[in-house]
Design an enzyme around this catalytic site. Structure first.
Site, PDB file in Angstrom:
ATOM      1  N   HIS A 170      -3.189   7.655   3.464  1.00 40.78           N
ATOM      2  CA  HIS A 170      -4.043   5.982   2.471  1.00 40.78           C
ATOM      3  C   HIS A 170      -5.011   5.632   3.325  1.00 40.78           C
ATOM      4  CE1 HIS A 170      -3.861   1.706   1.534  1.00 40.78           C
ATOM      5  NE2 HIS A 170      -3.857   1.224   2.722  1.00 40.78           N
ATOM      6  N   CYS A 229       1.132  -1.128  -0.160  1.00 36.53           N
ATOM      7  CA  CYS A 229       0.001   0.058   0.031  1.00 36.53           C
ATOM      8  C   CYS A 229       0.699   1.030  -0.162  1.00 36.53           C
ATOM      9  CB  CYS A 229      -0.680   0.268   1.438  1.00 36.53           C
ATOM     10  SG  CYS A 229      -2.073  -1.516   1.316  1.00 36.53           S
ATOM     11  N   ASN A 284     -10.149   0.178   0.000  1.00 39.26           N
ATOM     12  CA  ASN A 284      -8.815  -0.051  -0.269  1.00 39.26           C
ATOM     13  C   ASN A 284      -8.241  -0.308  -1.190  1.00 39.26           C
ATOM     14  OD1 ASN A 284      -6.336  -0.642   0.413  1.00 39.26           O
ATOM     15  ND2 ASN A 284      -6.040  -1.205   2.390  1.00 39.26           N
TER      16      ASN A 284
HETATM   17  O1  UT7 Z   1      -3.703  -1.064   3.460  1.00 42.17           O
HETATM   18  C1  UT7 Z   1      -2.694  -2.837   4.267  1.00 42.17           C
HETATM   19  C2  UT7 Z   1      -3.497  -1.687   5.842  1.00 42.17           C
HETATM   20  N1  UT7 Z   1      -4.716  -2.996   6.168  1.00 42.17           N
HETATM   21  C3  UT7 Z   1      -5.138  -2.397   7.149  1.00 42.17           C
HETATM   22  O2  UT7 Z   1      -5.007  -1.255   7.870  1.00 42.17           O
HETATM   23  C4  UT7 Z   1      -6.212  -2.830   7.528  1.00 42.17           C
HETATM   24  C5  UT7 Z   1      -6.185  -3.006   8.888  1.00 42.17           C
HETATM   25  N2  UT7 Z   1      -7.393  -3.531  10.253  1.00 42.17           N
HETATM   26  C6  UT7 Z   1      -8.512  -3.004   9.700  1.00 42.17           C
HETATM   27  O3  UT7 Z   1      -8.938  -1.896   8.622  1.00 42.17           O
HETATM   28  C7  UT7 Z   1      -9.725  -4.157  10.358  1.00 42.17           C
HETATM   29  O4  UT7 Z   1      -8.208  -4.819  11.405  1.00 42.17           O
HETATM   30  C8  UT7 Z   1     -10.867  -4.281  10.085  1.00 42.17           C
HETATM   31  C9  UT7 Z   1     -11.737  -3.748   9.391  1.00 42.17           C
HETATM   32  C10 UT7 Z   1      -9.558  -5.647   8.650  1.00 42.17           C
HETATM   33  C11 UT7 Z   1     -11.414  -5.784  10.957  1.00 42.17           C
HETATM   34  O5  UT7 Z   1     -11.973  -4.770  12.200  1.00 42.17           O
HETATM   35  P1  UT7 Z   1     -11.759  -5.381  13.258  1.00 42.17           P
HETATM   36  O6  UT7 Z   1     -12.905  -4.247  14.387  1.00 42.17           O
HETATM   37  O7  UT7 Z   1     -10.748  -5.187  13.940  1.00 42.17           O
HETATM   38  O8  UT7 Z   1     -12.166  -6.665  13.414  1.00 42.17           O
HETATM   39  P2  UT7 Z   1     -12.005  -8.490  13.398  1.00 42.17           P
HETATM   40  O9  UT7 Z   1     -11.098  -8.953  12.693  1.00 42.17           O
HETATM   41  O10 UT7 Z   1     -11.125  -8.008  15.247  1.00 42.17           O
HETATM   42  O11 UT7 Z   1     -13.211  -9.692  13.650  1.00 42.17           O
HETATM   43  C12 UT7 Z   1     -14.392  -8.434  14.700  1.00 42.17           C
HETATM   44  C13 UT7 Z   1     -15.215  -9.893  14.903  1.00 42.17           C
HETATM   45  C14 UT7 Z   1     -14.680 -11.565  14.171  1.00 42.17           C
HETATM   46  O12 UT7 Z   1     -16.539 -11.569  14.570  1.00 42.17           O
HETATM   47  P3  UT7 Z   1     -15.602 -12.422  15.919  1.00 42.17           P
HETATM   48  O13 UT7 Z   1     -14.134 -13.528  16.096  1.00 42.17           O
HETATM   49  O14 UT7 Z   1     -15.310 -11.155  17.016  1.00 42.17           O
HETATM   50  O15 UT7 Z   1     -16.761 -13.304  16.835  1.00 42.17           O
HETATM   51  C15 UT7 Z   1     -14.762 -11.209  12.711  1.00 42.17           C
HETATM   52  O16 UT7 Z   1     -14.906 -12.599  12.215  1.00 42.17           O
HETATM   53  O17 UT7 Z   1     -15.467  -9.593  13.441  1.00 42.17           O
HETATM   54  C16 UT7 Z   1     -15.795 -10.402  12.234  1.00 42.17           C
HETATM   55  N3  UT7 Z   1     -15.806 -10.027  10.970  1.00 42.17           N
HETATM   56  C17 UT7 Z   1     -16.745  -9.858  10.118  1.00 42.17           C
HETATM   57  N4  UT7 Z   1     -18.369 -10.231  10.805  1.00 42.17           N
HETATM   58  C18 UT7 Z   1     -19.210  -8.961   9.919  1.00 42.17           C
HETATM   59  C19 UT7 Z   1     -14.404  -9.917  10.071  1.00 42.17           C
HETATM   60  N5  UT7 Z   1     -15.367  -9.294   9.311  1.00 42.17           N
HETATM   61  C20 UT7 Z   1     -16.165  -9.442   9.073  1.00 42.17           C
HETATM   62  C21 UT7 Z   1     -16.990  -9.401   7.870  1.00 42.17           C
HETATM   63  N6  UT7 Z   1     -19.099  -9.336   8.301  1.00 42.17           N
HETATM   64  N7  UT7 Z   1     -16.933  -8.299   6.635  1.00 42.17           N
END
Ligand code: UT7
Length: 322
Positions: free
Chosen positions: A249, A113, A279
């Site tokens: 970004h 990125c 993204n």
């Molecule tokens: O550009 C390069 C750099 N990349 C980034 O900067 C990305 C950085 N990370 C993020 O933006 C975030 O971590 C995400 C958007 C990818 C994820 O958000 P989060 O708040 O960190 O969620 P998480 O991964 O901790 O997951 C929370 C919950 C999980 O369920 P449980 O285990 O709490 O029951 C996931 O399974 O959200 C669930 N989950 C979803 N639910 C509905 C993960 N993806 C989805 C989804 N829809 N698409």
């Protein structure tokens, strides 16, 4: 002293738009989850036969027009991308030839990125050293081709596009300060497991998909971007109050808001495209710059901080005056 300065910008987005509601039909997710956790509402997705070079060529033509330059003026082409047309020849050579740019220095640069920030910083050095007079610098991705559309953790995040800038010498700065970094200790938190000399046989199989530990990436991204923003301003002797705009970004609205808060900038002074583009990896900063310039928010003479963070991890920021 010669500086470099952005003389024109352009962007290209694929025709097809995929909304959060479209994704609700494909994986167990909801528009509400995607909006609140990421800020994304829709993203552009390239056609099966669409490539990074084709998208860059369209963005470049617009940037060249804006800068008032023709193909024969350009003597350097750099593309930041992780999803080039082919492993080789490098995608900048394809773009150079298709645009009718005379033979010149042309290479692509892979920093996930952060690819555009690395490319812009590199072109700046060539111009300052007197080794380039007119650089075409791009960030572009067909990243959705690397996405597993059955993995809700990643497929809701990404989009495709290309952004281009023309960088020319200037007596006034322009690019004021560049700050690049990387640390491979984090390589397992965000990666694509197939390459030319590793796992090539897995290309096209279910194993070939973006692997990301999202919440860990999030934490390091916020911490690192906050630190490098402060370091970039300090290196340039500029206070955060002097900044007119933040062009970050576009990975996640929550990361962008955290950065704005850290810089004491209201969101009105931040260019946000994540809702429309998702993204787009290396394309996100040059496309956001182009959006801000074309809708009249970013004006000549204003002081702008750009930054990016991506797989590797890589990171970088560029402080510039338009
Ligand atoms: O550009 C390069 C750099 N990349 C980034 O900067 C990305 C950085 N990370 C993020 O933006 C975030 O971590 C995400 C958007 C990818 C994820 O958000 P989060 O708040 O960190 O969620 P998480 O991964 O901790 O997951 C929370 C919950 C999980 O369920 P449980 O285990 O709490 O029951 C996931 O399974 O959200 C669930 N989950 C979803 N639910 C509905 C993960 N993806 C989805 C989804 N829809 N698409």
């Amino acid at each position: 002293m010669t500086y470099s300065r952005i003389a024109g910008t352009g962007r290209y987005l694929p025709e097809r738009i995929m909304t959060n509601h479209d994704l609700e039909q494909m994986v167990d997710t909801s528009d509400e989850w995607i909006r609140t956790r990421t800020g994304v509402e829709r993203r552009h997705v390239c056609a099966d036969d669409e490539t990074v070079s084709q998208m860059c060529i369209e963005a470049a033509k617009i940037a060249m027009d804006a800068a008032g330059v023709t193909a024969s003026d350009i003597d350097m082409v750099i593309t930041g991308t992780t999803s080039p047309d082919l492993i080789f020849p490098n995608v900048s050579t394809i773009i150079q030839h298709e645009l009718g740019i005379p033979a010149c220095t042309a290479f692509s640069l892979e920093a996930a990125c952060t690819g555009f920030i690395y490319a812009l910083s590199t072109a700046d050095k060539f111009i300052k050293a007197g080794e380039a007079k007119c650089a075409l610098v791009m960030g572009a991705e067909c990243i959705t081709k690397l996405v597993d559309w059955s993995d809700r953790n990643t497929c809701v995040l990404f989009g495709d596009g290309a952004g281009a800038v023309i960088l020319k010498p200037s007596e006034e700065p322009g690019i004021i300060s560049c700050h690049l970094g990387a640390d491979g200790q984090y390589k397992d938190l965000l990666y694509y497991p197939v390459g030319a000399s590793k796992n090539l046989a897995a290309a096209g199989t279910a194993d070939a998909r973006i692997m990301m530990t999202g919440n860990e990436v999030f934490k390091v991204a916020v911490k690192t971007l906050g630190r490098i923003a402060a370091e970039t301003l300090e290196k340039a002797g500029v206070s955060k109050e002097e900044l007119d705009w933040l062009v970050p970004h576009q990975a996640n609205i929550r990361i962008i808001q955290a950065m704005a808060k850290r810089l004491d900038m209201p969101m009105e002074k931040v260019i946000v495209t994540v809702q429309d583009h998702g993204n787009t990896s290396a394309a996100s900063v040059p496309m956001a710059l182009d959006v801000g310039i074309r809708d009249g928010r970013l004006k000549k003479g204003q002081l702008i901080l750009t930054e990016a963070f991506g797989g590797g991890f890589t990171w970088g920021s560029v402080l510039l005056r338009l």
